[in-house]
Design a protein around this motif. Structure first.
Motif, PDB file in Angstrom:
ATOM      1  N   ARG A 212       0.823  -1.222   0.000  1.00  0.00           N
ATOM      2  CA  ARG A 212       0.000   0.000   0.000  1.00  0.00           C
ATOM      3  C   ARG A 212       0.850   1.262   0.000  1.00  0.00           C
ATOM      4  NH1 ARG A 212      -5.333   0.676   1.311  1.00  0.00           N
ATOM      5  NH2 ARG A 212      -5.410  -1.502   2.019  1.00  0.00           N
ATOM      6  N   PHE A 213       1.953   1.252   0.741  1.00  0.00           N
ATOM      7  CA  PHE A 213       2.716   2.478   0.957  1.00  0.00           C
ATOM      8  C   PHE A 213       4.111   2.468   0.335  1.00  0.00           C
ATOM      9  CE2 PHE A 213      -0.045   2.160   4.841  1.00  0.00           C
ATOM     10  CZ  PHE A 213      -0.906   3.200   4.519  1.00  0.00           C
ATOM     11  N   GLY A 214       4.513   1.346  -0.255  1.00  0.00           N
ATOM     12  CA  GLY A 214       5.889   1.233  -0.725  1.00  0.00           C
ATOM     13  C   GLY A 214       6.303   2.290  -1.730  1.00  0.00           C
ATOM     14  N   ALA A 215       5.380   2.757  -2.561  1.00  0.00           N
ATOM     15  CA  ALA A 215       5.725   3.749  -3.578  1.00  0.00           C
ATOM     16  C   ALA A 215       6.149   5.081  -2.968  1.00  0.00           C
ATOM     17  CB  ALA A 215       4.539   3.961  -4.520  1.00  0.00           C
ATOM     18  N   GLN A 216       5.801   5.312  -1.703  1.00  0.00           N
ATOM     19  CA  GLN A 216       6.121   6.582  -1.053  1.00  0.00           C
ATOM     20  C   GLN A 216       7.512   6.594  -0.425  1.00  0.00           C
ATOM     21  OE1 GLN A 216       2.948   7.775   1.670  1.00  0.00           O
ATOM     22  NE2 GLN A 216       1.498   6.490   0.535  1.00  0.00           N
ATOM     23  N   PHE A 217       8.215   5.476  -0.485  1.00  0.00           N
ATOM     24  CA  PHE A 217       9.458   5.316   0.259  1.00  0.00           C
ATOM     25  C   PHE A 217      10.562   4.772  -0.634  1.00  0.00           C
ATOM     26  CE2 PHE A 217       6.106   4.957   3.419  1.00  0.00           C
ATOM     27  CZ  PHE A 217       6.614   5.621   4.531  1.00  0.00           C
ATOM     28  N   PRO A 218      11.807   4.843  -0.161  1.00  0.00           N
ATOM     29  CA  PRO A 218      12.884   4.121  -0.841  1.00  0.00           C
ATOM     30  C   PRO A 218      12.633   2.614  -0.816  1.00  0.00           C
ATOM     31  CG  PRO A 218      13.767   5.706   0.741  1.00  0.00           C
ATOM     32  CD  PRO A 218      12.288   5.633   0.984  1.00  0.00           C
ATOM     33  N   ARG A 219      13.350   1.900  -1.658  1.00  0.00           N
ATOM     34  CA  ARG A 219      13.188   0.453  -1.773  1.00  0.00           C
ATOM     35  C   ARG A 219      13.375  -0.253  -0.428  1.00  0.00           C
ATOM     36  NH1 ARG A 219      13.929  -3.100  -6.252  1.00  0.00           N
ATOM     37  NH2 ARG A 219      14.347  -5.235  -5.577  1.00  0.00           N
ATOM     38  N   ALA A 220      14.205   0.293   0.439  1.00  0.00           N
ATOM     39  CA  ALA A 220      14.478  -0.342   1.730  1.00  0.00           C
ATOM     40  C   ALA A 220      13.218  -0.495   2.577  1.00  0.00           C
ATOM     41  CB  ALA A 220      15.533   0.453   2.505  1.00  0.00           C
ATOM     42  N   PHE A 221      12.238   0.364   2.377  1.00  0.00           N
ATOM     43  CA  PHE A 221      10.971   0.212   3.093  1.00  0.00           C
ATOM     44  C   PHE A 221      10.323  -1.125   2.746  1.00  0.00           C
ATOM     45  CE2 PHE A 221       6.336   0.654   3.317  1.00  0.00           C
ATOM     46  CZ  PHE A 221       6.141   1.217   4.571  1.00  0.00           C
ATOM     47  N   SER A 222      10.285  -1.449   1.461  1.00  0.00           N
ATOM     48  CA  SER A 222       9.737  -2.746   1.056  1.00  0.00           C
ATOM     49  C   SER A 222      10.577  -3.884   1.603  1.00  0.00           C
ATOM     50  CB  SER A 222       9.650  -2.821  -0.471  1.00  0.00           C
ATOM     51  OG  SER A 222       8.772  -1.846  -0.982  1.00  0.00           O
ATOM     52  N   ASP A 223      11.903  -3.734   1.563  1.00  0.00           N
ATOM     53  CA  ASP A 223      12.776  -4.757   2.146  1.00  0.00           C
ATOM     54  C   ASP A 223      12.367  -5.050   3.588  1.00  0.00           C
ATOM     55  OD1 ASP A 223      14.312  -4.788  -0.180  1.00  0.00           O
ATOM     56  OD2 ASP A 223      15.858  -3.466   0.644  1.00  0.00           O
ATOM     57  N   ASP A 224      12.192  -3.994   4.364  1.00  0.00           N
ATOM     58  CA  ASP A 224      11.904  -4.162   5.796  1.00  0.00           C
ATOM     59  C   ASP A 224      10.557  -4.838   6.020  1.00  0.00           C
ATOM     60  OD1 ASP A 224      14.311  -3.028   6.479  1.00  0.00           O
ATOM     61  OD2 ASP A 224      13.479  -1.062   6.995  1.00  0.00           O
ATOM     62  N   TRP A 225       9.502  -4.365   5.371  1.00  0.00           N
ATOM     63  CA  TRP A 225       8.166  -4.888   5.684  1.00  0.00           C
ATOM     64  C   TRP A 225       7.915  -6.256   5.071  1.00  0.00           C
ATOM     65  CZ3 TRP A 225       6.526  -3.264   9.910  1.00  0.00           C
ATOM     66  CH2 TRP A 225       6.874  -1.990  10.345  1.00  0.00           C
ATOM     67  N   ILE A 226       8.605  -6.573   3.980  1.00  0.00           N
ATOM     68  CA  ILE A 226       8.501  -7.936   3.478  1.00  0.00           C
ATOM     69  C   ILE A 226       9.210  -8.897   4.427  1.00  0.00           C
ATOM     70  CG2 ILE A 226       9.208  -9.471   1.586  1.00  0.00           C
ATOM     71  CD1 ILE A 226       8.733  -6.942  -0.249  1.00  0.00           C
ATOM     72  N   SER A 227      10.337  -8.460   4.999  1.00  0.00           N
ATOM     73  CA  SER A 227      11.010  -9.309   5.987  1.00  0.00           C
ATOM     74  C   SER A 227      10.154  -9.473   7.234  1.00  0.00           C
ATOM     75  CB  SER A 227      12.382  -8.742   6.340  1.00  0.00           C
ATOM     76  OG  SER A 227      12.303  -7.626   7.205  1.00  0.00           O
ATOM     77  N   VAL A 228       9.443  -8.422   7.624  1.00  0.00           N
ATOM     78  CA  VAL A 228       8.528  -8.528   8.758  1.00  0.00           C
ATOM     79  C   VAL A 228       7.427  -9.541   8.443  1.00  0.00           C
ATOM     80  CG1 VAL A 228       6.777  -7.310  10.122  1.00  0.00           C
ATOM     81  CG2 VAL A 228       8.986  -6.222   9.663  1.00  0.00           C
ATOM     82  N   GLY A 229       6.870  -9.471   7.237  1.00  0.00           N
ATOM     83  CA  GLY A 229       5.827 -10.416   6.862  1.00  0.00           C
ATOM     84  C   GLY A 229       6.303 -11.856   6.921  1.00  0.00           C
ATOM     85  N   ALA A 230       7.533 -12.097   6.483  1.00  0.00           N
ATOM     86  CA  ALA A 230       8.090 -13.448   6.561  1.00  0.00           C
ATOM     87  C   ALA A 230       8.261 -13.879   8.011  1.00  0.00           C
ATOM     88  CB  ALA A 230       9.426 -13.502   5.823  1.00  0.00           C
ATOM     89  N   ASP A 231       8.708 -12.955   8.872  1.00  0.00           N
ATOM     90  CA  ASP A 231       8.820 -13.268  10.305  1.00  0.00           C
ATOM     91  C   ASP A 231       7.466 -13.641  10.887  1.00  0.00           C
ATOM     92  OD1 ASP A 231      11.537 -12.692  10.330  1.00  0.00           O
ATOM     93  OD2 ASP A 231      11.297 -10.728  11.294  1.00  0.00           O
ATOM     94  N   GLU A 232       6.436 -12.843  10.566  1.00  0.00           N
ATOM     95  CA  GLU A 232       5.119 -13.092  11.135  1.00  0.00           C
ATOM     96  C   GLU A 232       4.575 -14.434  10.663  1.00  0.00           C
ATOM     97  OE1 GLU A 232       4.912 -11.146  13.367  1.00  0.00           O
ATOM     98  OE2 GLU A 232       4.838  -9.024  12.871  1.00  0.00           O
ATOM     99  N   ALA A 233       4.857 -14.798   9.414  1.00  0.00           N
ATOM    100  CA  ALA A 233       4.433 -16.102   8.915  1.00  0.00           C
ATOM    101  C   ALA A 233       5.111 -17.224   9.692  1.00  0.00           C
ATOM    102  CB  ALA A 233       4.757 -16.219   7.425  1.00  0.00           C
ATOM    103  N   MET A 234       6.398 -17.048   9.990  1.00  0.00           N
ATOM    104  CA  MET A 234       7.110 -18.041  10.785  1.00  0.00           C
ATOM    105  C   MET A 234       6.538 -18.105  12.201  1.00  0.00           C
ATOM    106  SD  MET A 234       9.578 -18.231  13.372  1.00  0.00           S
ATOM    107  CE  MET A 234      10.586 -16.746  13.255  1.00  0.00           C
TER     108      MET A 234
END
Length: 264
Positions: A98-120
């Motif tokens: 939803r918000f990745g376009a408003q930020f540098p690529r690192a924002f997507s890096d961080d929240w995708i890693s969070v999503g993987a953590d939450e799945a685990m």
């Protein structure tokens, strides 16, 4: 090449818990390998797809559960935590898509890693429930966890202020005592799972604090005052002690943010 936004949307629209976990992990791997485009070409859904179970109840209708001392109380506690982690998968990938376009690529890096953590986190909690003779979906769950996402769907700063910096930060406050109670009851396996989640959540809150600071720096806002304004507008609950000040500080969430809003 599939976009990261389309991949995030697919996760949100997957209702089956096991399938959601599998897709979340696969998406995180594909992103790390450069197999998804940093492109935001599709909208996120208003709500994620829901599995048939658990039954979702309003907070006022949720049965009271114990503090984890009895076997029944531990099952209820672990089920509630599994539901939080299941919902957190959607929250993380929604933030990225939803918000990745408003930020540098690192924002997507961080929240995708969070999503993987939450799945685990969800997967190990569900496995623990099954080891104790239960499963995710066997008990009712809180229906209000997506409300914070819906209330902040229009504003990245509000989303960061409320979800990681209020809701996840509250987990930092309560988890150490919960671990101690479960250890005292002799359930060392469950306590170990919660310790791992606790460590990861400090990092997640830290991502929220850092990206909130990024927005404030770009917008010329004083971070603590802006956070207090957004929380007052968009969070319906209370900011209440006790606070785990040391864990919050590790995540960049210092007392100047939350102390002025604390309700005793």
């Amino acid at each position: 090449m599939t976009s990261i936004a389309a991949a995030c949307r697919d996760i949100l629209l997957t209702s089956d818990p096991a399938a959601k976990v599998t897709l979340a992990r696969a998406t995180a791997r594909a992103w790390r390998r450069g197999e998804l485009a940093h492109r935001f070409d599709v909208a996120m859904p208003d709500e994620p797809a829901r599995p048939a179970e658990p039954e979702l109840l309003a907070p006022s209708r949720m049965p009271k559960r114990g503090r984890g001392g009895s076997a029944k109380g531990r099952l209820a506690l672990l089920h509630a935590l599994a539901h939080i982690e299941f919902s957190a998968i959607d929250l993380a990938f929604d933030a990225a898509g939803r918000f990745g376009a408003q930020f540098p690529r690192a924002f997507s890096d961080d929240w995708i890693s969070v999503g993987a953590d939450e799945a685990m986190h969800f997967a190990v909690l569900d496995r623990r429930l099954r080891g104790l003779g239960s499963r995710y979906g066997a008990l009712p769950a809180h229906a209000g966890l997506w409300e914070a996402a819906a209330a902040t769907s229009h504003d990245a700063a509000a989303r960061l202020a409320v979800v990681p910096m209020v809701l996840e930060a509250r987990g930092l406050d309560v988890t150490p005592d919960t671990v101690a109670r479960i250890e005292a009851a002799g359930d060392h396996a469950s306590a170990g799972i919660l310790r791992r989640i606790y460590t990861d959540e400090i990092r997640h809150v830290g991502f929220g604090s850092a990206w909130f600071g990024y927005l404030c720096a770009n917008g010329g806002f004083a971070p603590a005052a802006h956070w207090q304004m957004l929380v007052t507008q968009h969070f319906r609950g209370l900011i209440k002690p006790p606070f785990n000040d040391s864990a919050r500080a590790k995540a960049g969430l210092t007392r100047e943010f939350y102390a002025p809003l604390a309700v005793n």
